[in-house]
Design a protein around this motif. Sequence first.
Motif, PDB file in Angstrom:
ATOM      1  N   LEU B  27      17.796 -66.759  -5.013  1.00  0.00           N
ATOM      2  CA  LEU B  27      17.769 -65.339  -5.380  1.00  0.00           C
ATOM      3  C   LEU B  27      17.311 -64.477  -4.197  1.00  0.00           C
ATOM      4  O   LEU B  27      17.833 -63.384  -3.978  1.00  0.00           O
ATOM      5  CB  LEU B  27      16.840 -65.128  -6.588  1.00  0.00           C
ATOM      6  N   ASN B 115      17.026 -55.629  -4.978  1.00  0.00           N
ATOM      7  CA  ASN B 115      18.147 -56.564  -5.058  1.00  0.00           C
ATOM      8  C   ASN B 115      17.680 -57.893  -5.654  1.00  0.00           C
ATOM      9  O   ASN B 115      18.371 -58.501  -6.469  1.00  0.00           O
ATOM     10  CB  ASN B 115      18.714 -56.805  -3.653  1.00  0.00           C
ATOM     11  N   THR B 118      17.373 -57.459  -9.491  1.00  0.00           N
ATOM     12  CA  THR B 118      18.665 -57.461 -10.186  1.00  0.00           C
ATOM     13  C   THR B 118      19.221 -58.883 -10.278  1.00  0.00           C
ATOM     14  O   THR B 118      19.704 -59.305 -11.336  1.00  0.00           O
ATOM     15  CB  THR B 118      19.672 -56.546  -9.453  1.00  0.00           C
ATOM     16  N   ALA B 119      19.120 -59.620  -9.175  1.00  0.00           N
ATOM     17  CA  ALA B 119      19.611 -61.007  -9.176  1.00  0.00           C
ATOM     18  C   ALA B 119      18.787 -61.864 -10.134  1.00  0.00           C
ATOM     19  O   ALA B 119      19.332 -62.681 -10.886  1.00  0.00           O
ATOM     20  CB  ALA B 119      19.574 -61.579  -7.757  1.00  0.00           C
ATOM     21  N   ALA B 122      19.657 -61.124 -13.709  1.00  0.00           N
ATOM     22  CA  ALA B 122      20.972 -61.676 -14.048  1.00  0.00           C
ATOM     23  C   ALA B 122      20.852 -63.156 -14.410  1.00  0.00           C
ATOM     24  O   ALA B 122      21.647 -63.690 -15.180  1.00  0.00           O
ATOM     25  CB  ALA B 122      21.946 -61.494 -12.886  1.00  0.00           C
TER      26      ALA B 122
END
Lengths: 249, 249
Positions: B27, B115, B118-119, B122
């Motif tokens: 990640l 970032n 968000t990863a 997910a």
Amino acid sequence: MLEKMKRRRTIRKYTDEPVPEKLLRELLTIAARASNTGNMQLYSVVQTRDAAAKAKLAPAHFNQPMVTQAPVVLTFCADANRFVKWAEQRRAEAGFGNLQTFMAAVIDSMLFAQNFCTAAEAEGLGICYLGTTTYNADQIIKALELPQLVVPVTTITVGYPDGLPEQPERLPLDAILHTETYQDYTADDINRLYADKEALEANIRFVEENKKETLAQVFTDVRYTKANNEHFSAVLLKVLQDQGFLADT
Amino acid sequence: MLEKMKRRRTIRKYTDEPVPEKLLRELLTIAARASNTGNMQLYSVVQTRDAAAKAKLAPAHFNQPMVTQAPVVLTFCADANRFVKWAEQRRAEAGFGNLQTFMAAVIDSMLFAQNFCTAAEAEGLGICYLGTTTYNADQIIKALELPQLVVPVTTITVGYPDGLPEQPERLPLDAILHTETYQDYTADDINRLYADKEALEANIRFVEENKKETLAQVFTDVRYTKANNEHFSAVLLKVLQDQGFLADT
């Protein structure tokens, strides 16, 4: 989705296809789901679509062609103005003219900006960040008519990609990840962690084109010089003072 | 994927399920695909997994329970140290001890951090940002042994969600989006844009619990007071000086 994030790259050339206002609003609404300080949302974004307005912004970004070529230019701002106005109307006295509030607003606005980029790229758009924003924040404040307690932090140009540039390299993860405590870099660490970057054909060419001995020298002597850094630091410090973010510090 | 981003919320309680090191590294590698200033990657991240190390960090975050309860704590730092060490070894003289470099490093580290979030989300993980990082940056520098030209900017606690809290409100998009120029807020604008927020059951309760007259007062008198903002601004200013980011300014 992780695959998309993995393959992403900055897009500096855009087709003529417009970015619909409805889509932009949807993406910004999603972006605002990013975490922010105390749910105060200390940020604003100004969209520039008008050609004359883009031309007015361009010099602040050293006339990089993306500014006038992109369908949309978004300037993300640290914004304590809206919150303070709300407080004033609600018998609340905000002490927000200080460095901590500015930092919170910078963080809020950057999480919002990056969330926008991820959402935009998921929809097939391309983006480019302009680091010139903090350099010439004074000019941008004038062009966008930003009031007290509002400072531009970054700018993103947005449009549909015209071509697919190569993906730039990144340092190996071990260069940026520390465990439990920061392990400072030995000379051997530095050599090992920068070896792949320095060996890249594109970077070797970059050193030659700039007539330098090492890749690092291109950065320190050409791209991010001490003189420029100091000059633009003084400009930014004055901007923070003028916009009221150092009043109570 | 946009649906996931739309539905996201901060997670403050985590199950006992560990976050595998392999996943975390994947990640963070994806996160490093975020744009950054001149591809200098002026950031580092320190992961804290050891219970004793978390206990050492906790007071800097006012002992918020997430710090000791989360499987992983990530401290994202503005980092010019690695770059300057590289430059020194390559006959390049970096003038990076200044406000502009600090701002570039803050922006780089926040795009990287967001970032990552968000990863991570997910992949089913939950995260919580800790704004206390800039308040007690001096304590965090000691706990994580951060060298010169490294300053912690934000902290994220990471783990698998234990429960699904309600999604907090956001201001309507028109509160944060300006077109062509910044349209400053009239009294009517403020009333209109904050109406839904102020009418929320949870916020009305929040005002009562804090024995205040208005929601804004909870922020200015309880959560983000002028005295605290000024105190922690002075601490942060000293941190920037001590870490060498104002040396050439």
